[in-house]
Scaffold this motif. Sequence first.
Motif, PDB file in Angstrom:
ATOM      1  N   ILE C  65      14.365  -7.939   4.795  1.00  0.00           N
ATOM      2  CA  ILE C  65      12.900  -8.102   5.709  1.00  0.00           C
ATOM      3  C   ILE C  65      12.978  -7.087   6.694  1.00  0.00           C
ATOM      4  O   ILE C  65      12.010  -6.705   6.039  1.00  0.00           O
ATOM      5  N   GLY C  66      13.998  -6.802   7.351  1.00  0.00           N
ATOM      6  CA  GLY C  66      13.730  -5.621   8.131  1.00  0.00           C
ATOM      7  C   GLY C  66      13.708  -4.475   7.879  1.00  0.00           C
ATOM      8  O   GLY C  66      12.447  -4.005   8.221  1.00  0.00           O
ATOM      9  N   SER C  67      14.023  -3.974   6.549  1.00  0.00           N
ATOM     10  CA  SER C  67      14.203  -2.716   6.262  1.00  0.00           C
ATOM     11  C   SER C  67      12.346  -2.479   5.617  1.00  0.00           C
ATOM     12  O   SER C  67      11.824  -1.526   5.198  1.00  0.00           O
ATOM     13  N   TYR C  68      12.104  -3.703   5.323  1.00  0.00           N
ATOM     14  CA  TYR C  68      10.077  -3.629   4.364  1.00  0.00           C
ATOM     15  C   TYR C  68       9.971  -3.115   5.859  1.00  0.00           C
ATOM     16  O   TYR C  68       9.092  -2.635   5.609  1.00  0.00           O
ATOM     17  N   ILE C  69       9.742  -4.018   6.753  1.00  0.00           N
ATOM     18  CA  ILE C  69       8.867  -4.028   7.644  1.00  0.00           C
ATOM     19  C   ILE C  69       8.957  -2.132   8.341  1.00  0.00           C
ATOM     20  O   ILE C  69       8.236  -1.629   8.962  1.00  0.00           O
ATOM     21  N   TRP C  70      10.353  -2.244   8.435  1.00  0.00           N
ATOM     22  CA  TRP C  70      10.590  -0.650   9.087  1.00  0.00           C
ATOM     23  C   TRP C  70       9.875   0.906   8.062  1.00  0.00           C
ATOM     24  O   TRP C  70       8.561   1.530   8.963  1.00  0.00           O
ATOM     25  N   ASN C  71      10.448   0.604   6.618  1.00  0.00           N
ATOM     26  CA  ASN C  71       8.506   1.019   5.965  1.00  0.00           C
ATOM     27  C   ASN C  71       7.980   0.765   5.288  1.00  0.00           C
ATOM     28  O   ASN C  71       7.089   1.561   5.592  1.00  0.00           O
ATOM     29  N   LEU C  72       6.730  -0.512   5.855  1.00  0.00           N
ATOM     30  CA  LEU C  72       5.470  -0.400   6.261  1.00  0.00           C
ATOM     31  C   LEU C  72       5.042   0.566   7.072  1.00  0.00           C
ATOM     32  O   LEU C  72       4.505   1.065   7.525  1.00  0.00           O
ATOM     33  N   ILE C  73       6.106   0.063   8.369  1.00  0.00           N
ATOM     34  CA  ILE C  73       5.020   0.586   9.795  1.00  0.00           C
ATOM     35  C   ILE C  73       5.030   1.487   9.422  1.00  0.00           C
ATOM     36  O   ILE C  73       4.285   2.705   9.850  1.00  0.00           O
ATOM     37  N   SER C  74       7.071   2.681   8.967  1.00  0.00           N
ATOM     38  CA  SER C  74       6.829   3.487   9.793  1.00  0.00           C
ATOM     39  C   SER C  74       6.025   4.454   8.110  1.00  0.00           C
ATOM     40  O   SER C  74       5.865   5.910   8.332  1.00  0.00           O
ATOM     41  N   GLN C  75       6.571   4.469   7.251  1.00  0.00           N
ATOM     42  CA  GLN C  75       5.700   4.997   5.867  1.00  0.00           C
ATOM     43  C   GLN C  75       4.768   4.612   5.125  1.00  0.00           C
ATOM     44  O   GLN C  75       3.828   5.297   4.513  1.00  0.00           O
ATOM     45  N   GLY C  76       4.447   3.344   5.631  1.00  0.00           N
ATOM     46  CA  GLY C  76       3.112   2.838   5.165  1.00  0.00           C
ATOM     47  C   GLY C  76       4.003   2.454   3.375  1.00  0.00           C
ATOM     48  O   GLY C  76       2.602   2.671   2.383  1.00  0.00           O
ATOM     49  N   SER C  77       4.813   2.537   3.273  1.00  0.00           N
ATOM     50  CA  SER C  77       5.836   2.379   2.122  1.00  0.00           C
ATOM     51  C   SER C  77       5.585   0.574   1.513  1.00  0.00           C
ATOM     52  O   SER C  77       6.286  -0.652   2.923  1.00  0.00           O
ATOM     53  N   PHE C  78       5.171   0.065   0.461  1.00  0.00           N
ATOM     54  CA  PHE C  78       5.585  -1.548   0.298  1.00  0.00           C
ATOM     55  C   PHE C  78       6.892  -1.490  -0.904  1.00  0.00           C
ATOM     56  O   PHE C  78       6.810  -2.503  -1.776  1.00  0.00           O
TER      57      PHE C  78
END
Lengths: 298, 322, 329
Positions: C65-78
């Motif tokens: 979940i940590g990397s999911y949130i990080w990726n979403l915020i930093s790269q807008g990636s789902f």
Amino acid sequence: MRRKKETANIENMEMATRRRGQWRDILGRLFRNKLGTLGVIIVVVLLILIVFAGVFTKYDYSAQDFGSRFLLPSLEHPMGTDNFGRDLWSRLLYGGRISLLVAVVAVIIATGLGIVFGSIAGYFGGKTDLIITRLMDILMAIPALLLAIAISSALGSGPIKTAIAISISSIPHAARIMRSTVMSVKGNEFVEAAQATGSGNTRIIFKHILPNTIAPLIVNATLQLGGCIMSISGLSFIGLGVQPPTPEWGSILAAGRAYIRDFWPIIVFPSLFIVLTVFGFNLFGDALRDALDPRLKD
Amino acid sequence: MSLLDIKGLTIHYITHQNTVRAVNDVDLSIDTGKTLGLVGETGAGKTTTALGILRLIQTPPGKIVSGEILFDGKDLLKESEHNIRMIRGNDISMIFQDPMTALNPIMRVGDQIAEVVYLHGDCTKEEAKERSLHMLETVGIRAERSTEFPHQFSGGMKQRVVIAMALACKPKLLIADEPTTALDVTIQAQVLKMINELKAVYNTSMLLITHDLGIVAETCDEVAIMYAGQIVEYGNLEHIFDNPKHPYTIGLFKSLPSLDKDVERLSPIKGLMPDPANLPTGCKFHTRCDHVCEDCKAIEPAYQEIEPGHFVRCLRVERGEI
Amino acid sequence: MIKYFIKRLLWTIPVMLGVLVVVFTITYFTPGDPVMTILGTGYTPERYAAMAHEFGLDKGYFGQIGSYIWNLISQGSFGKSFASNIPIAQEIAIRFPVTLKLALLSTFFVVIVGLPLGILSATKQYSAFDTSLTAVALILCAVPSFILALLSLILFGVKLRWLPISGLDTWKSWILPVATNALGGIAVLMRMTRTTMLEVIRQDYIRTARAKGLKESVVIRRHALQNCLIPVLTVIGSNLTMQLAGAIIIETIFNINGMGMYLMQGILARDYPVINGTVILIAFIVCVMNLAVDLLYALVDPRIKAQYTSGKRKAKAIRKLRSAKTEVE
């Protein structure tokens, strides 16, 4: 000590008679409302048909007869037959059992959890209230159908799992109503008096607060039943929820979808059942709300 | 000729369950520049009479059953809806009881005044705006506040805005429906004084609805006492205050505390006003009257002129018994 | 006002985060091993480990979940789809405009049809027009949009052959999806507008407006309408939410390649990143919508604006708003 008990008993009796009179008034108002009466009639007729389905049907809902597939409505098959030659009328009546049962269970779970969360938040207030309210805000932010789809795709299909999936998205609403009612009842003097005489929290909640929240919760539950039936059939229709061959209104629709171009009864009749049921419960719930709170009526 | 002449006005509210006889056979008249006080308890039909004059009775359930309302010689009840609208706010305007709810909460007060000026004033929007600022100053509110919303004003200030709005088009008749009831006692006198002064400036006639006899004594030229939808006594100030005839009027005075006289205790009128949906036969007041006789219960008393300009609706006064 | 705006914005962020956690958790604890499903018969322990690592599935709940949130915020990636290995954001970018267009079009019709009908109905209370319109609205409230879609598909698509029944190729093919999605909302908005309007036209300030000599139409337009906008705005806001969620089923019925179709593919393939991505994105939009509606309140009603600007009365205003909203829902 004994005296105290006696007065308490008298009070209880008084409250009980007052409540009984109140309920009679409510019923009177309910039946004076023409639309409400129509709603009650629709719901009662549907319930009779569904509960005593065996009496009203000649065919087993799962009996296949390949010689009589896609029959149009006739005296023999009042609503025609489906792609397996099963009698649609029986399937719809027996299917109604599942649809209604799932809806009722979902509403009971939602109302029950709503009561728990709402009364805790409303009664204790402060940080507890804040946390619960925020949690409910989060649940409310996800569109109910989407949340149900996500949960139901995680849990898998089946009536119980569907009921759980549907109920979770309905909790916040019941909790909100419970919370605001508890907060308003809590402000009343008799609760302060009970606190002053040293009654415990549980006693106050069960004895004084809960009885006053019954009316709005019943109204909410009735109104939610219609919505739940819609959601259940929607879930089953897209392949989640209850799946064929179990007869459920939504799943019958889902199975019939492949034949939509050629055979209308398999779509139209299940739709009719869903719409009528929701319509009945909505009318009933609206009328109940007006009857419980005459001020709201124009 | 009088400015307003109401004859036999009867207004009912008709619902499925019952018919509420709010106003029954009311006669009133107001001369130019004069003030008529309409006095009565809550539910006597005062406000319904006032709304009837402007034809603002909600229909259904309300219905003007009969009568005529002559204003400047024209019967308002026979005028077209368009003509009535041209009269409302222009020739006849109204101040309502509760200033807290009488103003549109989401419209700037200046705009609310300018709206009525623009509608009737035959002027540009700028001129209407000018006039609204002037009216605000007239009622003692700084013109800068015209861009504020009603919730930014106190109750007394709101009522001033309502008054400014009512007088903006220099109406011939002002109907003030308990204009001070909802205000603090300290503000009441101020507002009343202002209404009186402005009324004199514009030479406006006024129908002042109130249940406060003190206000009547200060403000009015003539008084009508209303009970259960009827005028029970009518006359000038001397008639009513020095020589009241109807038992109800006398009862009203007895129930008032007085600074001049030393009374052991006040004597309120016993009982309650009858339900207007279920009025008693005969005299409507007989259920509470100290002088009631058998005839009072059966015979409806006539509206009699007992001395010039002094009318009473009482059987026993008519017969000279009291 | 700006302070309120910032505060309200700051509260939206934790709600969004909460939504993300809820949705992620639901799919995380779903039974079944996606890697096994993807590998199928090609399973070897090495390939399993490599695959699990590639999708970040070897990290445990908090790591994931940590990397999911990080990726979403930093790269807008789902993240990437299990099934196709294509970035989900890329797929959504194609489909989301379709769904949004459908939802916005429906909402547009809901407003331009539901609002005037509700006002007319209220101003002509108890007339034949009012009674029949209220009856129709009552029935429409009981018809789920997918049933409306199926029935209109049979009637206009199959029996009468007036309108196309699948895809979105011509303007004609938009009619059925938009209409079936909008009708329920029209009924709800109509009823709500009628009720609110009936309440507002009984207020004293409406009587004041009439006493000014204004035409009834002006009284309604200038004085009554604006005052019933608050509850109506709430309904319109929640309606857009309804339209977005409703679009999912509507899209599958009319074969429209939008978010709904994508979500359904994800569910059928047990492709959790797809489910997460679509559900979370729609929930985020709902949060932003709610924020916008709350801010609109302040613009429409100066009383609310005033309460927001003075700190003391703010809490009271919000409480009032909340209860107003509860009544609406």
